[in-house]
Write a protein that holds these residues in place. Sequence first.
Motif, PDB file in Angstrom:
ATOM      1  N   SER A 190      15.915  11.308   6.518  1.00 21.41           N
ATOM      2  CA  SER A 190      15.215  11.269   7.805  1.00 21.41           C
ATOM      3  C   SER A 190      14.145  12.341   7.876  1.00 21.41           C
ATOM      4  CB  SER A 190      16.208  11.452   8.958  1.00 21.41           C
ATOM      5  OG  SER A 190      17.086  10.360   9.035  1.00 21.41           O
ATOM      6  N   MET A 191      14.436  13.503   7.287  1.00 16.04           N
ATOM      7  CA  MET A 191      13.424  14.553   7.222  1.00 16.04           C
ATOM      8  C   MET A 191      12.245  14.097   6.366  1.00 16.04           C
ATOM      9  SD  MET A 191      15.797  17.943   6.806  1.00 16.04           S
ATOM     10  CE  MET A 191      14.374  19.008   6.632  1.00 16.04           C
ATOM     11  N   GLU A 192      12.543  13.379   5.277  1.00 18.32           N
ATOM     12  CA  GLU A 192      11.469  12.845   4.434  1.00 18.32           C
ATOM     13  C   GLU A 192      10.620  11.877   5.232  1.00 18.32           C
ATOM     14  OE1 GLU A 192      10.615  13.690   1.564  1.00 18.32           O
ATOM     15  OE2 GLU A 192      12.302  14.538   0.481  1.00 18.32           O
TER      16      GLU A 192
ATOM     17  N   ASN B  47       0.805  -1.222   0.000  1.00 17.82           N
ATOM     18  CA  ASN B  47       0.000   0.000   0.000  1.00 17.82           C
ATOM     19  C   ASN B  47       0.837   1.269   0.000  1.00 17.82           C
ATOM     20  OD1 ASN B  47      -2.447  -1.448   0.103  1.00 17.82           O
ATOM     21  ND2 ASN B  47      -2.210  -1.730   2.307  1.00 17.82           N
ATOM     22  N   ARG B  48       2.179   1.143   0.014  1.00 19.61           N
ATOM     23  CA  ARG B  48       3.036   2.326   0.063  1.00 19.61           C
ATOM     24  C   ARG B  48       4.146   2.210  -0.972  1.00 19.61           C
ATOM     25  NH1 ARG B  48       3.965   3.522   6.544  1.00 19.61           N
ATOM     26  NH2 ARG B  48       1.834   3.181   7.215  1.00 19.61           N
ATOM     27  N   PRO B  49       3.843   2.391  -2.237  1.00 18.56           N
ATOM     28  CA  PRO B  49       4.883   2.299  -3.265  1.00 18.56           C
ATOM     29  C   PRO B  49       5.882   3.442  -3.139  1.00 18.56           C
ATOM     30  CG  PRO B  49       2.850   3.126  -4.209  1.00 18.56           C
ATOM     31  CD  PRO B  49       2.522   2.702  -2.796  1.00 18.56           C
ATOM     32  N   LEU B  50       7.073   3.190  -3.643  1.00 15.10           N
ATOM     33  CA  LEU B  50       8.129   4.195  -3.605  1.00 15.10           C
ATOM     34  C   LEU B  50       7.763   5.379  -4.493  1.00 15.10           C
ATOM     35  CD1 LEU B  50      11.082   4.568  -2.496  1.00 15.10           C
ATOM     36  CD2 LEU B  50      11.840   3.760  -4.727  1.00 15.10           C
ATOM     37  N   ASP B  51       7.963   6.593  -3.976  1.00 11.23           N
ATOM     38  CA  ASP B  51       7.722   7.819  -4.729  1.00 11.23           C
ATOM     39  C   ASP B  51       9.074   8.378  -5.167  1.00 11.23           C
ATOM     40  OD1 ASP B  51       7.087  10.254  -5.762  1.00 11.23           O
ATOM     41  OD2 ASP B  51       6.201  11.074  -3.929  1.00 11.23           O
ATOM     42  N   PRO B  52       9.483   8.161  -6.410  1.00  8.46           N
ATOM     43  CA  PRO B  52      10.817   8.577  -6.843  1.00  8.46           C
ATOM     44  C   PRO B  52      11.076  10.067  -6.678  1.00  8.46           C
ATOM     45  CG  PRO B  52       9.810   7.111  -8.456  1.00  8.46           C
ATOM     46  CD  PRO B  52       8.732   7.493  -7.488  1.00  8.46           C
ATOM     47  N   SER B  53      10.039  10.892  -6.758  1.00  9.84           N
ATOM     48  CA  SER B  53      10.252  12.336  -6.700  1.00  9.84           C
ATOM     49  C   SER B  53      10.841  12.776  -5.362  1.00  9.84           C
ATOM     50  CB  SER B  53       8.939  13.068  -6.951  1.00  9.84           C
ATOM     51  OG  SER B  53       8.008  12.835  -5.908  1.00  9.84           O
ATOM     52  N   ARG B  54      10.599  12.026  -4.312  1.00 14.08           N
ATOM     53  CA  ARG B  54      11.095  12.406  -2.985  1.00 14.08           C
ATOM     54  C   ARG B  54      12.617  12.339  -2.902  1.00 14.08           C
ATOM     55  NH1 ARG B  54       7.821  12.876   1.362  1.00 14.08           N
ATOM     56  NH2 ARG B  54       5.617  12.428   1.065  1.00 14.08           N
ATOM     57  N   TYR B  55      13.252  11.533  -3.761  1.00 15.81           N
ATOM     58  CA  TYR B  55      14.684  11.271  -3.619  1.00 15.81           C
ATOM     59  C   TYR B  55      15.482  11.758  -4.820  1.00 15.81           C
ATOM     60  CZ  TYR B  55      11.798   8.385  -0.802  1.00 15.81           C
ATOM     61  OH  TYR B  55      10.788   7.979   0.020  1.00 15.81           O
ATOM     62  N   ARG B  56      14.818  12.567  -5.658  1.00 13.07           N
ATOM     63  CA  ARG B  56      15.451  13.004  -6.895  1.00 13.07           C
ATOM     64  C   ARG B  56      16.683  13.870  -6.626  1.00 13.07           C
ATOM     65  NH1 ARG B  56      10.898  14.465 -10.275  1.00 13.07           N
ATOM     66  NH2 ARG B  56      10.782  12.209 -10.554  1.00 13.07           N
TER      67      ARG B  56
END
Length: 297
Positions: A289-291, A223-232
Amino acid sequence: MTTNTPTPAASFLLGGDLRINRLGFGAMRLAANSLHGPTRDPRTGIAVLRRAVELGVDHIDTAGFYGRGDVHAHELIRQALYPYPEDLVIATKVGPLRDATGMPSGEADAGQLRGLVEEDLRRLGLERLDLVYLRVGGLGPVGGESIAQRYGVLAALREEGLIRHLGISNVDAAQYAEAEAIAPVTAVQNHFHLQHRDDAELLARCTALGSAYVPFFPLGGGNRPLDPSRYRRIAERHGATAAQVALAWLLARSPVMLAIPGTGSPDHLEENMAAATLRLSEADLAELSMEESDVRG
């Protein structure tokens, strides 16, 4: 991105006697991209497995229920790699049972586990399995049931010499303690990745005890797929991809963490394995960690 050969720090002593690289390979997607997806060409799966070993994989995670149609992970592994390299560790999971449609919707009772272990031995062409997990339940909430009787069966098979090491999968801390009281738990395989960190307490326990922690869905899933934009930003900083950042973060999270990204794509395999040499800085880890706070908030 750094491309040096992995150092000893990138390895882990599984069960006290099996030295493996901390970045391995998961066989779930060899037969199909998902349990519901179309069957892949088995020749591609065989090629991916052989290339994985060439790239340094010495830990393959599989299960008897990993398959679609007439294509099954166990058979692909045997066709691709048998006779196996001496240093190759093959881990498998028992517990789920396939229904008439081929979906692993059922669950084996204690009396059925020996048959599943013997079937895995036969299909993989082995006399002893390196690591066998008792896979508990489905993909819903973990815990709430005893695993003592079923784990005890696997412990007895270990005493017989059919299994080298034991693990448990999809469990909570109480089930871990229940199993540990019966026989050593060499590895835990639970749902954990960059955006799904609910199992941090059990990970900390494994770290303290030296048990391997092997996350399923290391690149997102459920239910929680990876969101690539968070780690760009971090990916661009290292000339890497979001998936490589996610895998490098897992390896940095704990020295007992073993990542097993799975794929049936040769290109994705190359991308995943390159993460073994990506070193995240303290600033990178602090940003991630902030993410985490953002995700929980």
